[in-house]
Structures are given as structure tokens and as C-alpha cells.
Write a protein that holds these residues in place. Structure first.
Motif, PDB file in Angstrom:
ATOM      1  N   VAL A  60       0.862  -1.192   0.000  1.00 27.89           N
ATOM      2  CA  VAL A  60       0.000   0.000   0.000  1.00 27.89           C
ATOM      3  C   VAL A  60       0.894   1.236   0.000  1.00 27.89           C
ATOM      4  N   LEU A  61       0.739   2.081  -1.020  1.00 23.76           N
ATOM      5  CA  LEU A  61       1.616   3.242  -1.168  1.00 23.76           C
ATOM      6  C   LEU A  61       1.013   4.535  -0.645  1.00 23.76           C
ATOM      7  N   PHE A  62      -0.304   4.589  -0.526  1.00 22.06           N
ATOM      8  CA  PHE A  62      -0.927   5.832  -0.063  1.00 22.06           C
ATOM      9  C   PHE A  62      -2.102   5.496   0.829  1.00 22.06           C
ATOM     10  N   ASP A  63      -2.077   6.076   2.055  1.00 21.15           N
ATOM     11  CA  ASP A  63      -3.124   5.834   3.039  1.00 21.15           C
ATOM     12  C   ASP A  63      -3.373   7.148   3.772  1.00 21.15           C
ATOM     13  N   VAL A  64      -4.555   7.722   3.589  1.00 13.96           N
ATOM     14  CA  VAL A  64      -4.844   9.035   4.173  1.00 13.96           C
ATOM     15  C   VAL A  64      -4.841   9.000   5.692  1.00 13.96           C
ATOM     16  N   THR A  65      -4.966   7.811   6.294  1.00 17.70           N
ATOM     17  CA  THR A  65      -4.980   7.718   7.755  1.00 17.70           C
ATOM     18  C   THR A  65      -3.574   7.558   8.334  1.00 17.70           C
ATOM     19  N   ALA A  66      -2.585   7.366   7.470  1.00 16.41           N
ATOM     20  CA  ALA A  66      -1.204   7.174   7.934  1.00 16.41           C
ATOM     21  C   ALA A  66      -0.492   8.515   8.021  1.00 16.41           C
ATOM     22  N   GLU A  67       0.639   8.529   8.717  1.00 20.10           N
ATOM     23  CA  GLU A  67       1.449   9.743   8.824  1.00 20.10           C
ATOM     24  C   GLU A  67       2.915   9.376   8.586  1.00 20.10           C
ATOM     25  N   PRO A  68       3.495   9.751   7.446  1.00 20.17           N
ATOM     26  CA  PRO A  68       2.847  10.493   6.362  1.00 20.17           C
ATOM     27  C   PRO A  68       1.977   9.583   5.499  1.00 20.17           C
ATOM     28  N   PRO A  69       1.028  10.148   4.762  1.00 15.81           N
ATOM     29  CA  PRO A  69       0.141   9.311   3.936  1.00 15.81           C
ATOM     30  C   PRO A  69       0.885   8.548   2.833  1.00 15.81           C
ATOM     31  N   ALA A  70       1.933   9.159   2.249  1.00 15.90           N
ATOM     32  CA  ALA A  70       2.675   8.519   1.160  1.00 15.90           C
ATOM     33  C   ALA A  70       3.756   7.609   1.730  1.00 15.90           C
ATOM     34  N   ARG A  71       3.745   6.342   1.346  1.00 18.89           N
ATOM     35  CA  ARG A  71       4.742   5.380   1.833  1.00 18.89           C
ATOM     36  C   ARG A  71       6.125   5.698   1.265  1.00 18.89           C
ATOM     37  N   LEU A  72       6.177   6.158   0.039  1.00 23.88           N
ATOM     38  CA  LEU A  72       7.446   6.432  -0.630  1.00 23.88           C
ATOM     39  C   LEU A  72       7.563   7.927  -0.912  1.00 23.88           C
ATOM     40  N   GLY A  73       8.158   8.663   0.026  1.00 27.15           N
ATOM     41  CA  GLY A  73       8.333  10.099  -0.132  1.00 27.15           C
ATOM     42  C   GLY A  73       9.672  10.421  -0.755  1.00 27.15           C
ATOM     43  N   PRO A  74       9.869  11.678  -1.178  1.00 30.16           N
ATOM     44  CA  PRO A  74      11.137  12.089  -1.788  1.00 30.16           C
ATOM     45  C   PRO A  74      12.338  11.740  -0.915  1.00 30.16           C
ATOM     46  N   GLY A  75      13.376  11.213  -1.558  1.00 32.15           N
ATOM     47  CA  GLY A  75      14.600  10.846  -0.854  1.00 32.15           C
ATOM     48  C   GLY A  75      14.644   9.411  -0.379  1.00 32.15           C
ATOM     49  N   THR A  76      13.492   8.714  -0.381  1.00 30.36           N
ATOM     50  CA  THR A  76      13.450   7.325   0.071  1.00 30.36           C
ATOM     51  C   THR A  76      14.150   6.414  -0.927  1.00 30.36           C
ATOM     52  N   THR A  77      15.009   5.531  -0.435  1.00 30.14           N
ATOM     53  CA  THR A  77      15.607   4.526  -1.317  1.00 30.14           C
ATOM     54  C   THR A  77      14.686   3.319  -1.387  1.00 30.14           C
ATOM     55  N   VAL A  78      14.657   2.698  -2.545  1.00 33.41           N
ATOM     56  CA  VAL A  78      13.704   1.620  -2.826  1.00 33.41           C
ATOM     57  C   VAL A  78      14.438   0.442  -3.446  1.00 33.41           C
ATOM     58  N   ARG A  79      14.120  -0.732  -2.963  1.00 36.44           N
ATOM     59  CA  ARG A  79      14.655  -1.957  -3.533  1.00 36.44           C
ATOM     60  C   ARG A  79      13.512  -2.852  -3.959  1.00 36.44           C
ATOM     61  N   MET A  80      13.482  -3.250  -5.214  1.00 34.84           N
ATOM     62  CA  MET A  80      12.480  -4.196  -5.695  1.00 34.84           C
ATOM     63  C   MET A  80      13.024  -5.621  -5.543  1.00 34.84           C
TER      64      MET A  80
END
Length: 221
Positions: free
Chosen positions: A198-218
Motif C-alpha cells: 500500500v503506497l498511499f493511506d490518508v490515515t497514515a502519517e505520512p500518507p505517502a509510503r514512498l516520499g522524496p529521498g526514500t531509497t527503494v529496492r524491488m
């Protein structure tokens, strides 16, 4: 770098000025430095918003004074960009996995990506799971991350006709970016897989799971 006023309380840092450094890398270095300065109390800004080639600073009490500060910070930002280019490669640093995204590589455009790259499908999967991605900025839809990390020569065209509906969680490629659709929407990117994250959840803080600067590994699910 050029600094442009935007309204009464904002500045736009334009990173398209002639430089030997990639624009996306320069934007990321500025984002990191500005966030750091804000945490230290050296910068007062309500919003720091990176984009493909610019960074917007909004909510500045004195934009002209901030512009002078930015000029004095520029040499350090350029130095940080140069260092980052030496360390951010397409090989994972095992000490920094960032957010791990499990992906089922079964997208309908996977063969087309392989053809564009001149490799087989297995090599596309290998490339994507061995690239250290970073969220450059978010846009298009709430929580949609634009991921950098792929070599410029692997940039891909968008579809001539966008799909009317791309499922949520679709992992896609277009231009120099990878991206993940946080919700179902129209889209013209090439679909290579899907994730249940889940990448976006309005009830979470922050709502976006992947914000600017986050490193990501697939990783292959």
C-alpha cells in the motif's frame, strides 16, 4: 542553479542551468540539504517540494534573505551531488535497503521493455531487482513515486495511447523513471509487474509510503 521568485513568499530553484551534473541528482542534493537546514532551524519554509528539475520553497518570511542563503549553500550542495554520483550506483548497498517492494514481474509490457533494451525478459527482471532506486519526487497522483536509478540510455517511451485503467500497485517504466501506481487510474507507462504494498493511506502519517529521498529496492515476489 537559478533562483526565481514565486509570488510573495516562495522561491523556485531551477537546476537546469549548465552543469556537468545530472539535474535529478542536483535536485536530490538540494532537497536533502534544505530538509537538513530546516531541521537545524537554519531555514524557515512550510513546504519544500522537489520536482524533475526544480525545488519549490514556499512559506518563506523573507524570500530575498533566503535566496542569499541558498547562494552560500550552493558549493556544498554541488560537492554532495558529486559524492552521491560516486556512491549511488545500480548495485545495492546491502546496508541501505530503504523500502523493500515485493514485485510479481508479470506485466503485459515486460516483453516490449526487453525488446527496447535489447535483452530478454529475465535480464529486465535482473536489472530492476539490482537497481538501487530513489524517490526523486511525487506527482501525477497522490503517493505516486518517480524513481530514479536506471541509466539514461535505458529511457523508455510512453504508450501512444494511455490505458483507461491501470490497476493499483502496478510497477511501470517511462522515460528515465520507474514508478508504482498507488491507486487505479488511467496511465501510459509500460507495465512490468505489480505489488501488494500500500503506497498511499490518508490515515497514515505520512500518507505517502514512498516520499522524496526514500531509497527503494524491488525484490521478486
Amino acid at each position: 542553479m537559478r533562483i526565481r521568485p514565486v509570488g510573495a513568499h516562495a522561491l523556485l530553484l531551477d537546476c537546469t542551468a549548465p552543469t556537468d551534473l545530472p539535474e535529478a541528482a542536483l535536485v536530490e542534493a538540494w532537497r536533502a540539504e534544505l530538509w537538513r537546514r530546516r531541521e537545524l532551524g537554519d531555514l524557515t519554509a512550510v513546504e519544500i517540494v522537489p520536482a524533475a528539475r526544480t525545488v519549490l520553497l514556499d512559506g518563506l518570511p523573507d524570500p530575498s534573505a533566503t535566496a542569499q542563503q541558498l547562494s552560500t549553500w550552493a558549493p556544498a550542495v554541488v560537492a554532495a551531488t558529486t559524492r552521491d554520483q560516486a556512491t549511488l550506483t545500480t548495485v545495492h548497498d546491502d546496508a541501505d535497503h530503504g523500502v523493500v517492494v515485493p514485485v510479481r514481474f508479470d506485466g503485459p509490457d515486460l516483453p516490449a521493455v526487453a525488446q527496447h533494451w535489447g535483452v530478454d525478459v529475465a535480464a529486465v527482471r535482473h536489472r530492476l531487482t539490482n537497481t538501487r532506486f530513489r524517490v526523486a519526487f511525487c506527482g501525477f497522483a497522490p503517493g505516486f513515486p518517480y524513481l530514479t536509478g536506471l541509466p539514461a540510455e535505458l529511457a523508455l517511451p510512453r504508450l501512444d495511447t494511455p490505458r483507461p485503467r491501470v490497476p493499483a500497485g502496478s510497477v511501470a517504466l517511462a522515460g528515465p523513471y520507474a514508478g508504482i501506481y498507488p491507486s487505479a487510474s488511467p496511465g501510459g507507462w509500460l507495465l512490468v509487474g505489480r505489488t501488494d504494498l500500500v503506497l498511499f493511506d490518508v490515515t497514515a502519517e505520512p500518507p505517502a509510503r514512498l516520499g522524496p529521498g526514500t531509497t527503494v529496492r524491488m525484490v521478486a515476489a
